[in-house]
Structures are given as C-alpha cells and as structure tokens.
Scaffold this active site. Structure first.
Site, PDB file in Angstrom:
ATOM      1  N   LYS A 203     -76.125  -1.665  47.144  1.00 38.77           N
ATOM      2  CA  LYS A 203     -76.494  -1.587  48.567  1.00 38.77           C
ATOM      3  C   LYS A 203     -77.965  -1.980  48.652  1.00 38.77           C
ATOM      4  O   LYS A 203     -78.766  -1.577  47.826  1.00 38.77           O
ATOM      5  CB  LYS A 203     -76.269  -0.175  49.113  1.00 38.77           C
TER       6      LYS A 203
ATOM      7  N   ASP B 241     -75.894   0.711  57.993  1.00 40.76           N
ATOM      8  CA  ASP B 241     -74.580   0.797  57.335  1.00 40.76           C
ATOM      9  C   ASP B 241     -73.577   1.459  58.273  1.00 40.76           C
ATOM     10  O   ASP B 241     -73.539   2.661  58.437  1.00 40.76           O
ATOM     11  CB  ASP B 241     -74.744   1.645  56.062  1.00 40.76           C
TER      12      ASP B 241
ATOM     13  N   HIS C  17     -72.190  -3.255  52.694  1.00 44.33           N
ATOM     14  CA  HIS C  17     -73.444  -3.390  51.945  1.00 44.33           C
ATOM     15  C   HIS C  17     -73.826  -4.847  51.726  1.00 44.33           C
ATOM     16  O   HIS C  17     -75.000  -5.218  51.888  1.00 44.33           O
ATOM     17  CB  HIS C  17     -73.340  -2.655  50.610  1.00 44.33           C
TER      18      HIS C  17
ATOM     19  N   ASP D 243     -64.721  -1.360  47.920  1.00 37.99           N
ATOM     20  CA  ASP D 243     -64.899  -0.506  49.106  1.00 37.99           C
ATOM     21  C   ASP D 243     -64.736  -1.356  50.361  1.00 37.99           C
ATOM     22  O   ASP D 243     -65.591  -2.183  50.689  1.00 37.99           O
ATOM     23  CB  ASP D 243     -66.304   0.127  49.100  1.00 37.99           C
TER      24      ASP D 243
ATOM     25  N   GLU E 239     -71.795   0.174  42.371  1.00 42.73           N
ATOM     26  CA  GLU E 239     -71.796  -0.208  43.787  1.00 42.73           C
ATOM     27  C   GLU E 239     -73.207  -0.480  44.280  1.00 42.73           C
ATOM     28  O   GLU E 239     -74.082   0.383  44.193  1.00 42.73           O
ATOM     29  CB  GLU E 239     -71.176   0.893  44.641  1.00 42.73           C
TER      30      GLU E 239
ATOM     31  N   ASP F  72     -70.108   1.267  58.250  1.00 39.51           N
ATOM     32  CA  ASP F  72     -68.875   1.819  57.655  1.00 39.51           C
ATOM     33  C   ASP F  72     -67.736   1.885  58.678  1.00 39.51           C
ATOM     34  O   ASP F  72     -67.007   2.876  58.765  1.00 39.51           O
ATOM     35  CB  ASP F  72     -69.126   3.217  57.070  1.00 39.51           C
TER      36      ASP F  72
ATOM     37  N   ASP G 153     -63.859   2.783  52.307  1.00 39.66           N
ATOM     38  CA  ASP G 153     -65.045   3.644  52.367  1.00 39.66           C
ATOM     39  C   ASP G 153     -65.642   3.509  53.755  1.00 39.66           C
ATOM     40  O   ASP G 153     -66.594   2.747  53.983  1.00 39.66           O
ATOM     41  CB  ASP G 153     -66.062   3.235  51.294  1.00 39.66           C
TER      42      ASP G 153
ATOM     43  N   HIS H  20     -66.657  12.651  45.589  1.00 41.45           N
ATOM     44  CA  HIS H  20     -67.894  12.963  44.891  1.00 41.45           C
ATOM     45  C   HIS H  20     -67.706  14.389  44.373  1.00 41.45           C
ATOM     46  O   HIS H  20     -67.014  15.201  45.019  1.00 41.45           O
ATOM     47  CB  HIS H  20     -69.103  12.979  45.829  1.00 41.45           C
TER      48      HIS H  20
ATOM     49  N   MET I 117     -60.125   7.470  41.642  1.00 33.62           N
ATOM     50  CA  MET I 117     -61.563   7.267  41.452  1.00 33.62           C
ATOM     51  C   MET I 117     -62.312   8.541  41.755  1.00 33.62           C
ATOM     52  O   MET I 117     -61.954   9.298  42.649  1.00 33.62           O
ATOM     53  CB  MET I 117     -62.037   6.122  42.366  1.00 33.62           C
TER      54      MET I 117
ATOM     55  N   GLU J  62     -68.967  -3.375  48.302  1.00 35.63           N
ATOM     56  CA  GLU J  62     -68.602  -2.842  49.618  1.00 35.63           C
ATOM     57  C   GLU J  62     -68.938  -3.862  50.696  1.00 35.63           C
ATOM     58  O   GLU J  62     -70.042  -4.423  50.714  1.00 35.63           O
ATOM     59  CB  GLU J  62     -69.306  -1.536  49.919  1.00 35.63           C
TER      60      GLU J  62
ATOM     61  N   ASP K 188     -68.081  16.839  47.072  1.00 34.78           N
ATOM     62  CA  ASP K 188     -67.098  16.815  48.173  1.00 34.78           C
ATOM     63  C   ASP K 188     -66.015  17.853  47.867  1.00 34.78           C
ATOM     64  O   ASP K 188     -65.438  18.463  48.759  1.00 34.78           O
ATOM     65  CB  ASP K 188     -66.396  15.455  48.251  1.00 34.78           C
TER      66      ASP K 188
END
Ligand code: DIG
Ligand code: MN
Ligand code: MN
Length: 388
Positions: free
Chosen positions: A184, A256, A221, A246, A182, A258, A288, A55, A89, A218, A58
């Site tokens: 969710k 979530d 999700h 993802d 994406e 992950d 992810d 991101h 990406m 994902e 990030d």
C-alpha cells in the site's frame, strides 16, 4: 438468466474485519454494533461465502485472558463447523496498537521490533490452528511522515530480517504455510515502505526463502498509487507469486475506500476477472472491503452478496468475450503472424544478430496499418453493457 449463486469452488472469502466493520471513520463514530466472530461466520454462511480470514486480534482481543480466548475459539470453531466455512488465510494486526505508532518490523525501537516478531509468531500459530495455508503481511505502519526519522535502507534491511526470521520459524515448526505480502503506498503512514506490488516482488527476490513468499495485491492500494491493477496482478501471476488477492474497488486519487468489488471501475474489474479466470487462478478470492457507513447488517449482507455476484457476472462476461465471434475474429487479426520474423526471436546467436542487422523494414507501410483497437474496445464495452 445464469446462476450467480456463489459456490465453494469460487473460493470467495471475507475477513472478520470486513463484514464486521462497524462503520467508524476518521470523522465519525461507529454506526453498527459489534458482532462476535462466531456471528460473523454465521452471516458469511448465510450469504454463501467459502471462507473467513482474521487478524489475530479480530478473533482474540489483545488483552483477553487464556480462558476468554479459549471460549472465543470454541464458539468460533463451532460456527465454522455449523456453516462449513473454512479459514484459508490469517494475518497479524501490527497497526492498531499504539506501540506500533512508528511501525512494527521497521520501528526505530528494538523492543517494538522484537515484540512485533513475538506477536506475529503467536498469530501464525493461531492461524495454523484454524487451518490457514496463507499468511498475509500488510505493513500498515511500516513507513514515515518524515525521512529524517529513519534511514530507508535500514528500514528495508529490518523488513528483510523479520521476513527471514519468520520464514525460518514456519520451517522450524514444519507449518504448511506460505507468506503473501500486501503493498500500500500510504495511509495510515504518510508513506509506506514497499509501496506497490512491484516493490514487493523486488523485495521478495532478496529474501533467504523467496520460494515461501508471494504477494497479496489489493485493488484499492494499487489504484491509490495510480497504477493499472491488472498489470500488477499479471506480473505477479507470471512470476508465480500470486498467492492471494484482495478484491475491492477504489476511485483514483482518493483515500483507501475499500468499496464493494466492481462498485467503481467495472471495466478494470472485468479485465481482472478475465485475467484470473483465463489463467485458472485457484487461490482464495478475498474481498477486503466493507459496506457503506450508511448500512445496517442487512446492508452488509447486500455488500457481501454484491461482491460475489459481480465477480460471477464478470466471469460470465469474460467467457462471452472469449467466444464472441466478431471479437475473436478481431483478436485473431490483431495477433496475425506470418512467422517471417520468427527466425530472429528467442535465444540469441551471432548468426541471428547478423541476419537481423541485414533485414530491411518498410517502416511507413508497417506504421500505416490501422489496428482496429477502437472497434475491439467498443465491442468489449458492449459486452459489459449487455447489448451483445
Ligand atoms: C488492508 O488492506 C489489509 C488489512 O486489512 C489486512 O492486514 C490485509 C489482509 O487482507 N489487508
Ligand atoms: Mn485497503
Ligand atoms: Mn487488503
């Protein structure tokens, strides 16, 4: 024993936010120290990853000075050069800052909607600067807690206006970039718009440049929505819209999680890997996900290695399934076709319809066939259990 060492051609990627996750959760403070983007790239180089995603914030903190930003980019770039890690990406953080508390592109405040466009254009520039070819949009705050607050159709139109504007921006800048949306269903908002991959595929068809836009499904999700992830991915693949994916894992009916890829639902992970490999999926395989809060950075490396090893082990199991004589004999039997009905399929004609309407069917004989699915699924489980 086969070699489950990740290779560049596997295109295994991780986000800075995944291996850089410091273990904060709604009920606890961080358990790991923050690592710099350059150090995270080196960690990914050590475990054998192909790529790193980010991101905007990030990589570059939102209030960094231009000098600080340049210094961070310099260190990041040299870590990429040292490790050979690439950046397939990039994406925008349109969910952490308080300004996005009521969404970004769908916010009721036009200043927020305009700022979200500005932030995304700058983030696209940053991603392209590092070579990204796919740009993900995850609308974490695009939703509501109460539908009294926003007209849903207006929200959909605002999302479309934003995507159309940003597609035009990419074309205007002549960037070689595709968008991947994406979905969710909820969290962090009570309900999130375009809640599943299916919703996203429908939304894409309403855009001005649908050819530029695909999906980034994902695992966690779709599972949160109670869906079969393999079916959603297959629909995207069949539509030519699986631009990114993802990978992680998720128990149904939970927040979530992950989790590490394959950590919960090994059978659905198997069918997913089989689908991707059978169809020669060639875009990045992005994990992810993040390590358990219990882990230190050695545990984070275990997490990353585990994601990639499990994928490669399941890839080998899929090849084994595709060549297992008893399984393939059953598959052939299940799909046996004497061709007698071919005259009725394919393009419609009045003659075809007339002939089909006069065709007789022995319903009880057809219904009486045993399909041997129990045997086939048991053999599949035995491949996964390693006894075949
Ligand atoms: C959450 O699953 C989202 C964010 O982590 C990011 O924007 C996107 C890209 O993988 N996934
Ligand atoms: Mn997630
Ligand atoms: Mn994701």
């Amino acid at each position: 024993m086969s070699d489950y060492t990740p290779k560049p051609e596997n295109k295994f990627t991780f986000g800075l936010w995944t291996v850089g996750n410091i273990g904060r959760d709604p009920f606890g403070s961080p358990v790991r120290e923050t690592k710099s983007p350059a150090d995270l790239v080196r960690l990914l180089g050590e475990v054998g990853a192909y790529g790193v995603n980010f991101h905007d914030n990030d990589l570059i903190p939102i209030d960094a000075t231009p000098a600080e930003a340049e210094s961070i980019k310099k260190d990041f770039r040299s870590a990429l050069a040292d490790t050979g890690i690439v950046v397939p990406m990039a994406t925008t953080n349109l969910f952490s800052e308080p300004i996005f508390k009521d969404g970004a592109f769908t916010s009721n405040d036009p200043k927020v909607r305009a700022y979200a466009l500005q932030k995304t254009m700058n983030a696209i520039d940053l991603g392209v600067e590092f070579g990204a070819k796919t740009y993900v949009f995850w609308g974490g705050r695009e939703g509501t807690e109460s539908d009294a607050t926003k007209d849903t159709i207006t929200a959909i139109k605002r999302s479309r206006d934003a995507m159309n504007f940003l597609c035009e921006y990419v074309n205007d800048k002549k960037y070689d970039l595709k968008f991947a949306l994406e979905a969710k269903p909820n969290e962090p908002r009570g309900d999130i718009y375009n809640s599943t991959t299916g919703h996203m595929l429908a939304f894409i068809s309403t855009l001005d440049h649908p050819e530029m836009v695909g999906v980034n499904p994902e695992v966690a999700h779709e599972h949160m929505a109670g869906l079969n992830f393999v079916h959603g991915v297959a629909q995207a693949l069949e539509a030519g819209k699986l631009f990114h994916i993802d990978l992680n894992d998720q128990a149904f009916g939970r927040y979530d999680q992950d989790f590490r890829f394959g950590a919960v639902n090994i059978k659905s992970a198997f069918f997913l890997v089989k689908l991707l490999e059978d169809n020669k999926y060639d875009n990045p395989r992005h994990f992810d996900a993040h390590a358990y809060r219990t882990e230190d950075y050695e545990g984070v490396k275990d997490f990353a290695r585990g994601c990639m090893r499990t994928y490669l082990i399941l890839k080998e199991k899929a090849a084994q399934w595709n060549t297992d004589k008893e399984i393939q004999a059953l598959v052939a039997e299940i799909h046996a076709d004497d061709g007698s009905m071919n005259q009725y399929f394919g393009k419609y004609s009045a003659e075809k319809a007339k002939a089909l309407k006069s065709q007789s069917f022995d319903r009880s004989a057809i219904a009486g066939r045993g399909l041997k699915y129990e045997r086939l699924d048991q053999l599949t489980v035995e491949v996964l259990l390693g006894v075949r």
